[in-house]
Design a protein around this motif. Structure first.
Motif, PDB file in Angstrom:
ATOM      1  N   THR A 244       0.823  -1.209   0.000  1.00  0.00           N
ATOM      2  CA  THR A 244       0.000   0.000   0.000  1.00  0.00           C
ATOM      3  C   THR A 244       0.856   1.258   0.000  1.00  0.00           C
ATOM      4  O   THR A 244       0.548   2.241  -0.699  1.00  0.00           O
ATOM      5  CB  THR A 244      -0.933   0.003   1.219  1.00  0.00           C
ATOM      6  OG1 THR A 244      -1.785  -1.147   1.163  1.00  0.00           O
ATOM      7  CG2 THR A 244      -1.785   1.267   1.242  1.00  0.00           C
ATOM      8  N   ILE A 245       1.941   1.233   0.758  1.00  0.00           N
ATOM      9  CA  ILE A 245       2.812   2.421   0.810  1.00  0.00           C
ATOM     10  C   ILE A 245       3.898   2.373  -0.259  1.00  0.00           C
ATOM     11  O   ILE A 245       4.719   3.289  -0.348  1.00  0.00           O
ATOM     12  CB  ILE A 245       3.444   2.580   2.203  1.00  0.00           C
ATOM     13  CG1 ILE A 245       4.399   1.415   2.498  1.00  0.00           C
ATOM     14  CG2 ILE A 245       2.373   2.668   3.271  1.00  0.00           C
ATOM     15  CD1 ILE A 245       5.148   1.567   3.811  1.00  0.00           C
ATOM     16  N   GLY A 246       3.941   1.305  -1.062  1.00  0.00           N
ATOM     17  CA  GLY A 246       4.892   1.219  -2.170  1.00  0.00           C
ATOM     18  C   GLY A 246       6.261   0.744  -1.784  1.00  0.00           C
ATOM     19  O   GLY A 246       7.241   1.001  -2.504  1.00  0.00           O
ATOM     20  N   SER A 247       6.396   0.024  -0.674  1.00  0.00           N
ATOM     21  CA  SER A 247       7.695  -0.462  -0.229  1.00  0.00           C
ATOM     22  C   SER A 247       7.918  -1.899  -0.697  1.00  0.00           C
ATOM     23  O   SER A 247       7.062  -2.499  -1.357  1.00  0.00           O
ATOM     24  CB  SER A 247       7.785  -0.371   1.299  1.00  0.00           C
ATOM     25  OG  SER A 247       9.081  -0.668   1.744  1.00  0.00           O
ATOM     26  N   ASP A 248       9.065  -2.466  -0.329  1.00  0.00           N
ATOM     27  CA  ASP A 248       9.432  -3.824  -0.733  1.00  0.00           C
ATOM     28  C   ASP A 248       8.653  -4.812   0.131  1.00  0.00           C
ATOM     29  O   ASP A 248       9.021  -5.108   1.263  1.00  0.00           O
ATOM     30  CB  ASP A 248      10.944  -4.020  -0.548  1.00  0.00           C
ATOM     31  CG  ASP A 248      11.439  -5.315  -1.170  1.00  0.00           C
ATOM     32  OD1 ASP A 248      10.643  -6.260  -1.284  1.00  0.00           O
ATOM     33  OD2 ASP A 248      12.625  -5.391  -1.524  1.00  0.00           O
ATOM     34  N   ASP A 249       7.551  -5.342  -0.406  1.00  0.00           N
ATOM     35  CA  ASP A 249       6.678  -6.196   0.381  1.00  0.00           C
ATOM     36  C   ASP A 249       7.290  -7.558   0.687  1.00  0.00           C
ATOM     37  O   ASP A 249       7.070  -8.127   1.771  1.00  0.00           O
ATOM     38  CB  ASP A 249       5.323  -6.363  -0.306  1.00  0.00           C
ATOM     39  CG  ASP A 249       5.453  -6.647  -1.793  1.00  0.00           C
ATOM     40  OD1 ASP A 249       6.600  -6.813  -2.259  1.00  0.00           O
ATOM     41  OD2 ASP A 249       4.428  -6.691  -2.482  1.00  0.00           O
ATOM     42  N   LEU A 250       8.067  -8.119  -0.238  1.00  0.00           N
ATOM     43  CA  LEU A 250       8.671  -9.433  -0.002  1.00  0.00           C
ATOM     44  C   LEU A 250       9.717  -9.354   1.105  1.00  0.00           C
ATOM     45  O   LEU A 250       9.780 -10.225   1.990  1.00  0.00           O
ATOM     46  CB  LEU A 250       9.296  -9.965  -1.286  1.00  0.00           C
ATOM     47  CG  LEU A 250       8.339 -10.176  -2.468  1.00  0.00           C
ATOM     48  CD1 LEU A 250       9.091 -10.811  -3.628  1.00  0.00           C
ATOM     49  CD2 LEU A 250       7.147 -11.030  -2.067  1.00  0.00           C
ATOM     50  N   LEU A 251      10.550  -8.331   1.055  1.00  0.00           N
ATOM     51  CA  LEU A 251      11.556  -8.170   2.099  1.00  0.00           C
ATOM     52  C   LEU A 251      10.897  -7.873   3.444  1.00  0.00           C
ATOM     53  O   LEU A 251      11.366  -8.327   4.496  1.00  0.00           O
ATOM     54  CB  LEU A 251      12.517  -7.041   1.720  1.00  0.00           C
ATOM     55  CG  LEU A 251      13.937  -7.090   2.318  1.00  0.00           C
ATOM     56  CD1 LEU A 251      14.602  -8.411   2.034  1.00  0.00           C
ATOM     57  CD2 LEU A 251      14.760  -5.936   1.778  1.00  0.00           C
ATOM     58  N   ALA A 252       9.793  -7.133   3.413  1.00  0.00           N
ATOM     59  CA  ALA A 252       9.053  -6.858   4.647  1.00  0.00           C
ATOM     60  C   ALA A 252       8.482  -8.139   5.241  1.00  0.00           C
ATOM     61  O   ALA A 252       8.493  -8.319   6.472  1.00  0.00           O
ATOM     62  CB  ALA A 252       7.933  -5.856   4.369  1.00  0.00           C
ATOM     63  N   ALA A 253       7.984  -9.040   4.407  1.00  0.00           N
ATOM     64  CA  ALA A 253       7.430 -10.302   4.908  1.00  0.00           C
ATOM     65  C   ALA A 253       8.507 -11.148   5.571  1.00  0.00           C
ATOM     66  O   ALA A 253       8.291 -11.721   6.647  1.00  0.00           O
ATOM     67  CB  ALA A 253       6.780 -11.080   3.762  1.00  0.00           C
ATOM     68  N   PHE A 254       9.677 -11.228   4.951  1.00  0.00           N
ATOM     69  CA  PHE A 254      10.762 -12.006   5.547  1.00  0.00           C
ATOM     70  C   PHE A 254      11.250 -11.359   6.840  1.00  0.00           C
ATOM     71  O   PHE A 254      11.511 -12.054   7.839  1.00  0.00           O
ATOM     72  CB  PHE A 254      11.913 -12.126   4.552  1.00  0.00           C
ATOM     73  CG  PHE A 254      13.124 -12.829   5.105  1.00  0.00           C
ATOM     74  CD1 PHE A 254      13.045 -14.133   5.555  1.00  0.00           C
ATOM     75  CD2 PHE A 254      14.349 -12.180   5.182  1.00  0.00           C
ATOM     76  CE1 PHE A 254      14.154 -14.789   6.067  1.00  0.00           C
ATOM     77  CE2 PHE A 254      15.462 -12.815   5.693  1.00  0.00           C
ATOM     78  CZ  PHE A 254      15.365 -14.128   6.137  1.00  0.00           C
ATOM     79  N   ALA A 255      11.368 -10.034   6.858  1.00  0.00           N
ATOM     80  CA  ALA A 255      11.804  -9.338   8.067  1.00  0.00           C
ATOM     81  C   ALA A 255      10.786  -9.513   9.190  1.00  0.00           C
ATOM     82  O   ALA A 255      11.164  -9.685  10.359  1.00  0.00           O
ATOM     83  CB  ALA A 255      12.018  -7.854   7.762  1.00  0.00           C
ATOM     84  N   ALA A 256       9.512  -9.483   8.865  1.00  0.00           N
ATOM     85  CA  ALA A 256       8.482  -9.669   9.888  1.00  0.00           C
ATOM     86  C   ALA A 256       8.547 -11.076  10.473  1.00  0.00           C
ATOM     87  O   ALA A 256       8.424 -11.257  11.692  1.00  0.00           O
ATOM     88  CB  ALA A 256       7.100  -9.402   9.290  1.00  0.00           C
ATOM     89  N   GLY A 257       8.737 -12.073   9.636  1.00  0.00           N
ATOM     90  CA  GLY A 257       8.850 -13.437  10.143  1.00  0.00           C
ATOM     91  C   GLY A 257      10.064 -13.618  11.034  1.00  0.00           C
ATOM     92  O   GLY A 257       9.987 -14.257  12.097  1.00  0.00           O
ATOM     93  N   SER A 258      11.198 -13.055  10.624  1.00  0.00           N
ATOM     94  CA  SER A 258      12.412 -13.159  11.441  1.00  0.00           C
ATOM     95  C   SER A 258      12.241 -12.444  12.774  1.00  0.00           C
ATOM     96  O   SER A 258      12.699 -12.933  13.821  1.00  0.00           O
ATOM     97  CB  SER A 258      13.611 -12.569  10.681  1.00  0.00           C
ATOM     98  OG  SER A 258      13.817 -13.240   9.462  1.00  0.00           O
TER      99      SER A 258
END
Length: 509
Positions: A244-258
């Motif tokens: 929604t904010i136009g950021s890197d969603d895949l990297l955000a998903a991995f960072a959130a899981g970690s």
């Protein structure tokens, strides 16, 4: 497909070492528009609409897989192994990006080097879905050290999101008239807004909800099933906010899981649950069936554009041997998890898988390029016509090579082992029963073992079961007086151990 695959899943995975990736892709090709013509994703909408469908399908599968990899890593893993990941991710991606771009420029001279780098950026990320299917299989669990399997999984997840900067600089240099503007946008948008903001967003969301879940657990408000549901809920929520904010969603998903598994609490609550594996299986099967039907076989031969099968084959072979293996062989001494050049070679080969991530990045690149005319009017339109045929062919080759590498390797070891056994039997000086070679013989004079096989490394015979050989040794026939003792020599596989049996056998043997 999932129903039929499940009926034979144990046989296929544990005996044939095949996984849902290669079988799902084959099934998609069979029912796709070039074979059965039952399932054609490109017919669901216009060209732009079908690209959006492909983009969102691959986005969901990747986000779920990346979040699961982050969750399942040990606590503080990314911090403890930051040095190794930095050495594996950034240099290998950059080197492979430049190498593949140079190879493409030689094979497809109508493209500029910058356009070749744009295509190369789509092939830069290691596919986490194929990687998880390989390093999590029975063969890898038995033969690949757990530290190496974990670092490969973490690397495949990290570099999938880091493909954005490589793609964005290539696209900006292609569509922008000024290099200064292109590099400015690359730094501000490609790095700061997409990559760094994506990581920060994922970490904040992961840590925040990790503390909320712990608080809810202490209050007795949350059950075990709700923890497991976060594999889907949190991954979707994270990519939704990031996109929604136009950021890197895949990297955000991995960072959130970690971040959610940073202190190990989430892992403790979901330990032993198989729901995540079930979801992964269903999503992976569906995605690779989709990819199999999506593959544009007709576009693999467009002589007017310079796209010909022999060029694509040469490109794939060059990528197989040059994109990742040389950098890994040079850098493995700085990676503590890789102990030898053999493990570096394994990491180089099984670490360059291209699949869902490449399809996602190439489709994302098309959304940034103009709709091409026929014939193309400029370099941007030519690049738009080149991206998907080249990426699709390399993805197909990668799925075949990596999907069949372990089955062929296992079959080769089995044939080699049986050939050695047959050779030893035919050249032996005595006809002894086969069970003799699995016993631990003792000297008749001293009673001390004179030869023994060390730990077995044969996958087909040693299944991790401890065998009591004393019963076998004691069950051998007693010697018969009057028969001379004959030594027997046998070479066992790679150990080259010579076993001498200095005892007598019944004449029946």
């Amino acid at each position: 497909f999932v129903v039929i695959f499940s009926l034979f899943s144990l046989l296929v995975k544990e005996k044939l070492y095949l996984n849902e990736v290669v079988l799902g892709t084959a099934f998609g090709v069979i029912i796709g528009p070039y074979a059965g013509n039952i399932f054609d994703p490109r017919s669901w909408s216009s060209s732009t609409g079908s690209q959006n469908i492909t983009l969102e399908v691959t986005r969901i599968v990747l986000a779920t897989g990346l979040f699961a990899i982050g969750i399942e890593l040990p606590k503080n893993y990314m911090w403890k192994h930051a040095k190794s990941l930095s050495a594996m991710v950034i240099p290998t991606m950059a080197a492979g990006w430049l190498i593949v771009g140079g190879i493409m420029k030689c094979l497809f001279p109508s493209l500029t080097y910058v356009s070749c780098l744009a295509v190369s950026a789509c092939l830069t990320p290691t596919d986490p879905i194929i990687c998880a299917a390989i390093v999590g299989g029975k063969f890898a669990v038995k033969n690949v050290p757990i530290n190496l399997r974990r670092i490969l999984s973490a690397e495949s997840a990290a570099n999938d999101g880091l493909a954005y900067p490589f793609l964005s600089i290539s696209i900006y240099l292609t569509v922008e008239s000024s290099k200064r503007v292109a590099f400015g946008k690359w730094f501000l948008v490609g790095w700061l807004y997409q990559v760094i903001l994506g990581v920060v967003l994922g970490v904040v969301m992961g840590l925040l909800f990790s503390h909320l879940f712990q608080l809810s657990k202490r209050k007795g408000f949350i059950d075990r099933e709700s923890y497991v549901a976060q594999y889907i809920a949190m991954s979707f929520f994270t990519i939704g906010v990031a996109h929604t904010i136009g950021s890197d969603d895949l990297l955000a998903a991995f960072a959130a899981g970690s971040a959610m598994s940073w202190d190990g609490h989430f892992n403790e609550q979901t330990e032993g649950e198989v729901f995540a594996s079930v979801i992964d299986l269903v999503l992976n099967c569906a995605c690779f069936i989709y990819i199999g039907a999506w593959l544009p076989f007709r576009d693999f031969n467009i002589p007017s554009l310079g796209i010909e099968p022999w060029r694509l084959i040469v490109l794939f072979i060059s990528i197989t041997f040059l994109r990742r293996i040389p950098p890994m062989m040079l850098l493995y001494k700085w990676i503590p998890e890789i102990d030898s050049w053999q493990e570096a070679l394994f990491s180089g080969h099984f670490g360059y898988q291209m699949g869902v991530g490449a399809v996602f990045i190439s489709t994302l690149a098309l959304t940034e390029l103009p709709t091409p005319h026929n014939p193309p009017q400029n370099q941007e339109e030519l690049l738009a016509l080149y991206i998907q045929p080249v990426v699709a062919f390399v993805v197909l080759g990668s799925i075949i090579i990596h999907g069949l590498s372990i089955p062929f390797f296992s079959f080769g070891r089995r044939v080699h082992s049986r050939t050695l056994s047959l050779s030893a039997t035919l050249t032996g000086t005595s006809t002894l029963p086969d069970w003799i070679f699995w016993s631990r013989p003792t000297s008749l004079a001293t009673g001390v073992a004179v030869a023994a096989f060390p730990e077995q490394d044969d996958v087909e015979r040693n299944l991790g079961i401890e065998v009591d050989t004393s019963a076998v040794s004691s069950a051998r026939p007693s010697p018969r007086p009057g028969v001379s003792m004959l030594p027997l020599q046998r070479q066992q596989s790679d150990h080259r151990i010579v076993c001498r049996f200095d005892f007598l056998y019944h004449s029946g043997y």
